[in-house]
Motif scaffolding. Structure first.
Motif, PDB file in Angstrom:
ATOM      1  N   PHE A   1       9.298  10.529  16.567  1.00 45.51           N
ATOM      2  CA  PHE A   1       8.263   9.400  16.548  1.00 45.51           C
ATOM      3  C   PHE A   1       8.385   8.617  17.665  1.00 45.51           C
ATOM      4  CE2 PHE A   1       6.238   8.977  12.340  1.00 45.51           C
ATOM      5  CZ  PHE A   1       6.692  10.197  11.668  1.00 45.51           C
TER       6      PHE A   1
ATOM      7  N   VAL B   1      -2.806  12.299  11.523  1.00 46.10           N
ATOM      8  CA  VAL B   1      -1.568  12.560  11.263  1.00 46.10           C
ATOM      9  C   VAL B   1      -1.219  14.093  11.566  1.00 46.10           C
ATOM     10  CG1 VAL B   1       0.335  12.630   9.500  1.00 46.10           C
ATOM     11  CG2 VAL B   1      -1.426  10.675   9.509  1.00 46.10           C
TER      12      VAL B   1
ATOM     13  N   THR C   1       5.883  14.219   6.252  1.00 46.61           N
ATOM     14  CA  THR C   1       5.326  13.108   7.288  1.00 46.61           C
ATOM     15  C   THR C   1       3.965  13.208   6.634  1.00 46.61           C
ATOM     16  OG1 THR C   1       6.800  13.975   8.687  1.00 46.61           O
ATOM     17  CG2 THR C   1       4.878  12.844   9.506  1.00 46.61           C
TER      18      THR C   1
ATOM     19  N   ALA D   1       3.809  11.587   3.102  1.00 43.67           N
ATOM     20  CA  ALA D   1       3.954  10.228   3.124  1.00 43.67           C
ATOM     21  C   ALA D   1       2.755   9.378   3.802  1.00 43.67           C
ATOM     22  CB  ALA D   1       5.296   9.758   3.749  1.00 43.67           C
ATOM     23  N   SER D   2       2.132   9.937   4.530  1.00 43.54           N
ATOM     24  CA  SER D   2       1.044   8.962   5.158  1.00 43.54           C
ATOM     25  C   SER D   2      -0.191   9.323   4.654  1.00 43.54           C
ATOM     26  CB  SER D   2       1.349   9.102   6.650  1.00 43.54           C
ATOM     27  OG  SER D   2       0.854  10.611   6.925  1.00 43.54           O
TER      28      SER D   2
ATOM     29  N   VAL E   1      -3.127   6.675   3.842  1.00 39.19           N
ATOM     30  CA  VAL E   1      -2.965   5.205   4.228  1.00 39.19           C
ATOM     31  C   VAL E   1      -3.641   4.501   5.404  1.00 39.19           C
ATOM     32  CG1 VAL E   1      -0.896   3.654   4.334  1.00 39.19           C
ATOM     33  CG2 VAL E   1      -0.445   5.838   3.317  1.00 39.19           C
TER      34      VAL E   1
ATOM     35  N   LEU F   1      -4.125  -5.640   7.533  1.00 38.94           N
ATOM     36  CA  LEU F   1      -2.999  -5.196   6.877  1.00 38.94           C
ATOM     37  C   LEU F   1      -2.238  -6.384   5.863  1.00 38.94           C
ATOM     38  CD1 LEU F   1      -1.216  -2.735   9.579  1.00 38.94           C
ATOM     39  CD2 LEU F   1      -2.380  -2.262   7.525  1.00 38.94           C
TER      40      LEU F   1
ATOM     41  N   PRO G   1      -2.805  -1.294   2.612  1.00 39.04           N
ATOM     42  CA  PRO G   1      -3.045  -0.237   1.741  1.00 39.04           C
ATOM     43  C   PRO G   1      -2.044   0.025   0.600  1.00 39.04           C
ATOM     44  CG  PRO G   1      -3.159   0.298   4.018  1.00 39.04           C
ATOM     45  CD  PRO G   1      -2.667  -1.183   4.012  1.00 39.04           C
TER      46      PRO G   1
ATOM     47  N   ARG H   1      11.294  -0.274  -6.903  1.00 35.46           N
ATOM     48  CA  ARG H   1      12.594   0.202  -6.445  1.00 35.46           C
ATOM     49  C   ARG H   1      13.184   0.219  -8.122  1.00 35.46           C
ATOM     50  NH1 ARG H   1      10.895   1.330  -2.298  1.00 35.46           N
ATOM     51  NH2 ARG H   1      11.942   0.809  -0.325  1.00 35.46           N
TER      52      ARG H   1
ATOM     53  N   VAL I   1      11.754   1.610   5.405  1.00 37.45           N
ATOM     54  CA  VAL I   1      10.845   1.102   5.989  1.00 37.45           C
ATOM     55  C   VAL I   1       9.914   2.042   6.478  1.00 37.45           C
ATOM     56  CG1 VAL I   1      11.898   0.930   8.467  1.00 37.45           C
ATOM     57  CG2 VAL I   1       9.882  -0.635   7.646  1.00 37.45           C
ATOM     58  N   CYS I   2       8.641   2.035   6.732  1.00 32.84           N
ATOM     59  CA  CYS I   2       7.842   3.075   6.916  1.00 32.84           C
ATOM     60  C   CYS I   2       8.270   3.693   8.391  1.00 32.84           C
ATOM     61  CB  CYS I   2       6.360   2.553   7.371  1.00 32.84           C
ATOM     62  SG  CYS I   2       5.135   3.845   8.073  1.00 32.84           S
TER      63      CYS I   2
ATOM     64  N   GLY J   1       6.193   5.480  10.294  1.00 30.05           N
ATOM     65  CA  GLY J   1       5.273   5.726  11.099  1.00 30.05           C
ATOM     66  C   GLY J   1       4.374   4.184  11.428  1.00 30.05           C
TER      67      GLY J   1
ATOM     68  N   LEU K   1       3.418   3.930  15.270  1.00 28.35           N
ATOM     69  CA  LEU K   1       2.407   5.141  15.238  1.00 28.35           C
ATOM     70  C   LEU K   1       1.037   4.440  14.650  1.00 28.35           C
ATOM     71  CD1 LEU K   1       1.387   7.814  15.944  1.00 28.35           C
ATOM     72  CD2 LEU K   1       2.268   8.619  13.704  1.00 28.35           C
TER      73      LEU K   1
HETATM   74  C1  HEM Z   1      -1.529   1.686   8.161  1.00 24.79           C
HETATM   75  C2  HEM Z   1      -0.664   2.536   8.283  1.00 24.79           C
HETATM   76  C3  HEM Z   1       0.642   2.569   7.457  1.00 24.79           C
HETATM   77  C4  HEM Z   1       1.293   1.827   6.372  1.00 24.79           C
HETATM   78  C5  HEM Z   1       0.412   0.635   5.867  1.00 24.79           C
HETATM   79  C6  HEM Z   1       2.210   2.240   5.657  1.00 24.79           C
HETATM   80  C7  HEM Z   1       3.084   1.812   4.955  1.00 24.79           C
HETATM   81  C8  HEM Z   1       4.216   2.348   4.357  1.00 24.79           C
HETATM   82  C9  HEM Z   1       5.197   1.637   3.575  1.00 24.79           C
HETATM   83  C10 HEM Z   1       4.724   0.405   2.833  1.00 24.79           C
HETATM   84  C11 HEM Z   1       6.091   2.408   3.343  1.00 24.79           C
HETATM   85  C12 HEM Z   1       7.607   2.291   2.291  1.00 24.79           C
HETATM   86  C13 HEM Z   1       7.281   2.563   1.030  1.00 24.79           C
HETATM   87  C14 HEM Z   1       8.523   2.054   0.313  1.00 24.79           C
HETATM   88  O1  HEM Z   1       9.288   1.353   0.652  1.00 24.79           O
HETATM   89  O2  HEM Z   1       8.339   2.495  -1.080  1.00 24.79           O
HETATM   90  C15 HEM Z   1       5.921   3.681   4.042  1.00 24.79           C
HETATM   91  C16 HEM Z   1       6.720   4.716   4.119  1.00 24.79           C
HETATM   92  C17 HEM Z   1       6.454   5.850   4.881  1.00 24.79           C
HETATM   93  N1  HEM Z   1       5.771   6.452   5.916  1.00 24.79           N
HETATM   94 FE1  HEM Z   1       4.065   4.829   6.181  1.00 24.79          FE
HETATM   95  N2  HEM Z   1       2.325   3.669   6.373  1.00 24.79           N
HETATM   96  C18 HEM Z   1       1.385   3.847   7.521  1.00 24.79           C
HETATM   97  C19 HEM Z   1       1.287   4.784   8.282  1.00 24.79           C
HETATM   98  C20 HEM Z   1       2.389   5.905   8.317  1.00 24.79           C
HETATM   99  C21 HEM Z   1       2.290   7.424   8.981  1.00 24.79           C
HETATM  100  C22 HEM Z   1       0.997   7.091  10.341  1.00 24.79           C
HETATM  101  C23 HEM Z   1       3.027   7.977   9.022  1.00 24.79           C
HETATM  102  C24 HEM Z   1       3.615   9.048   9.672  1.00 24.79           C
HETATM  103  C25 HEM Z   1       2.720   9.958  10.326  1.00 24.79           C
HETATM  104  C26 HEM Z   1       3.833   7.487   7.974  1.00 24.79           C
HETATM  105  C27 HEM Z   1       5.013   7.861   7.442  1.00 24.79           C
HETATM  106  C28 HEM Z   1       5.826   7.279   6.465  1.00 24.79           C
HETATM  107  C29 HEM Z   1       7.184   7.975   5.915  1.00 24.79           C
HETATM  108  C30 HEM Z   1       7.569   9.352   6.414  1.00 24.79           C
HETATM  109  C31 HEM Z   1       7.540   7.069   5.139  1.00 24.79           C
HETATM  110  C32 HEM Z   1       8.607   7.321   4.124  1.00 24.79           C
HETATM  111  C33 HEM Z   1       9.863   6.272   4.555  1.00 24.79           C
HETATM  112  C34 HEM Z   1      11.103   6.745   3.727  1.00 24.79           C
HETATM  113  O3  HEM Z   1      11.065   6.464   2.452  1.00 24.79           O
HETATM  114  O4  HEM Z   1      12.224   6.919   4.385  1.00 24.79           O
HETATM  115  N3  HEM Z   1       3.273   6.238   7.380  1.00 24.79           N
HETATM  116  N4  HEM Z   1       4.649   3.623   4.753  1.00 24.79           N
END
Ligand code: HEM
Length: 444
Positions: free
Chosen positions: A109, A151, A248, A251-252, A255, A307, A312, A318, A383-384, A386, A389
């Motif tokens: 990233f 993505v 990847t 997870a996204s 969203v 946002l 979303p 947890r 934390v996210c 992405g 990104l």
């Molecule tokens: C508007 C865009 C996005 C929002 C609002 C968003 C929101 C979130 C949130 C709230 C989490 C945490 C979930 C938790 O704590 O239980 C998360 C995790 C994650 N997001 Fe995003 N996301 C977005 C875009 C993306 C994109 C573009 C990618 C990758 C290409 C991505 C990859 C991931 C991954 C891999 C996780 C898991 C992290 C982990 O558990 O260690 N996200 N996202």
């Protein structure tokens, strides 16, 4: 300290709160928050928390006192499936496995890859919108598709487009398994299990083909996508590379698309915001590469505001790994804790006029909220990945849409929010016609 659980609605005989929650998830949580305050029991094994400090603390202690709902690489995920809760020690071990993998995927990233992807973004967006031929379409699935393509492009460059449908099928099949009234053993050959296995097999084959072709070519001087970064890493096996790419993509899934659908809806009400975004979009003119986010501060502020008002991923959870104390309450191991960015982001105790979409609030000198009251990307060790990104994608796409498309939204005021897995506007219809002055303007 008390050993009792916090109070909460008693719900219906035998069925508890589930029916009222399922009928209107957002409305139910808002009502209970009003009636019971910042911590209340949904049922005997779940509490809901609404205070930003408590949420922040729980998110920060994930992998320690708390476990995240989803453990990537856990159970079925190790071979591409979804997670079975499993026992606490097993779940904690899988969280550690994921954290090691997370550090590896996070290398992908970095700035060079995000910038290379940004350069391809608009060509892909124009191509997807062109397919609608200016006719009214359902905005949410369209934006979900665009988000999937974004993505896939980030992961595989131009070679990812064909995966998008397979990822959609895999997620749809996985969702039908986890949301079924009865969870059946995985080995039972029922239709939903078969659909899942077949989509998973298809995705694996597609991954394999792309990776093989990429390996056969000389490595580029500078990585263009996540796959380039992962292939250059000396410590990753082919199987791990596939897993990281799959995580990847999953997870996204959908969203950024949900946020884009809200952007389209809100812009239709607000010519004042559209005008400011359009003026700022002049930053695109006479240049090859897309502008930096720092050149689009108002547009970025609008995206932050979307946002905030429509996160979303509106519900996070947890599980207490051991006995934990939250405020005056003590919860036993295994207790579920839910919290909603939607509730916190709209609470007048933490925000001025939370019901109003006001990008300007982000452009002042001070942070426009009580500490920890904004977390659309989560917080803490999970934390996210992405976040940066996603902000970049949403800001550039919004800027481009406003400057280059005439968007006609049908009756935006009647669209309800659909708070299922993702918060998205339901049945929002709009047409996207290229504006005259830009018919040939795309530099990509
Ligand atoms: C508007 C865009 C996005 C929002 C609002 C968003 C929101 C979130 C949130 C709230 C989490 C945490 C979930 C938790 O704590 O239980 C998360 C995790 C994650 N997001 Fe995003 N996301 C977005 C875009 C993306 C994109 C573009 C990618 C990758 C290409 C991505 C990859 C991931 C991954 C891999 C996780 C898991 C992290 C982990 O558990 O260690 N996200 N996202």
């Amino acid at each position: 300290m008390t050993e009792q659980l916090p109070p909460g609605p008693r719900g219906r005989l035998l069925r508890g709160n589930r029916p009222d929650y399922e009928a209107d998830r957002l409305g139910f949580l808002l009502r209970c928050h009003e009636d019971y305050g910042d911590i209340w029991s949904f049922d005997d094994s779940t509490v809901v928390i609404g205070a930003p400090d408590a949420v922040h603390e729980i998110l920060g202690r994930t992998n320690g006192d708390y476990l995240a709902e989803v453990n990537f690489f856990a159970g079925g995920f190790a071979d591409g499936g979804f997670v079975d809760g499993g026992d606490m020690a097993g779940a904690a071990h899988l969280a550690e496995v994921w954290m090691t993998a997370r550090r590896k995927v996070s290398r992908g990233f970095h700035r060079k890859v995000v910038t290379a992807h940004a350069g391809r973004l608009i060509g892909m967006l124009d191509e997807r919108l062109e397919r609608t031929a200016g006719r009214p379409v359902d905005v949410q699935p369209l934006m979900a598709n665009i988000s999937g393509c974004m993505v896939a492009d980030f992961c595989f460059g131009g070679e990812g487009a064909e995966l998008v449908e397979t990822v959609d099928s895999l997620v749809a099949a996985g969702t039908s398994i986890v949301s079924a009234a009865r969870i059946l053993p995985r080995w039972l050959p029922v239709a939903r299990h078969r659909r899942f296995v077949s989509a998973r097999r298809e995705l694996k084959a597609q991954f394999g083909e792309i990776i093989e072709q990429r390996r056969a070519r000389p490595a580029p001087d500078s990585p263009r996508d996540l796959l380039d970064v992962l292939l250059a890493a000396p410590d990753l096996s082919p199987h791990q590379i596939q897993e990281l790419l799959r995580v990847t993509l999953l997870a996204s899934h959908g969203v950024p698309g949900a946020a884009l659908a809200w952007c389209v809806r809100e812009l239709s009400f607000r010519p004042d915001i559209r005008l400011r975004i359009e003026v700022e979009a002049e930053a695109w003119e006479a240049r090859e590469a897309p502008p930096e986010l720092s050149e689009l501060p108002y547009t970025e502020a609008f995206v932050k505001e979307i946002l905030r008002a429509y996160p979303p991923t509106w519900l996070l959870g947890r599980t207490a790994r051991r006995r934990v104390r939250i405020g005056e309450w003590t919860l036993p191991p295994g207790h579920e804790i839910m919290f909603s960015p939607y509730l916190v982001h709209r609470d007048p105790r933490w925000w001025n006029e939370p019901g109003k979409i006001d990008p300007q609030r982000w452009l002042g000198e001070k942070v426009p909220h009580t500490p920890h009251a904004y977390f659309p990307f989560g917080a803490g060790p999970r934390v996210c990945l992405g976040a940066h990104l996603g902000m970049m994608q949403l800001t550039l796409v919004t800027s481009w849409l406003v400057r280059h498309y005439e968007i006609d939204v049908e009756e935006p005021g009647t669209v309800p929010a659909n708070g299922s897995a993702l918060l998205a506007p339901r049945a929002l219809r709009a047409s996207f016609a290229v504006r005259d002055h830009t018919a040939t303007a795309s530099p990509h």
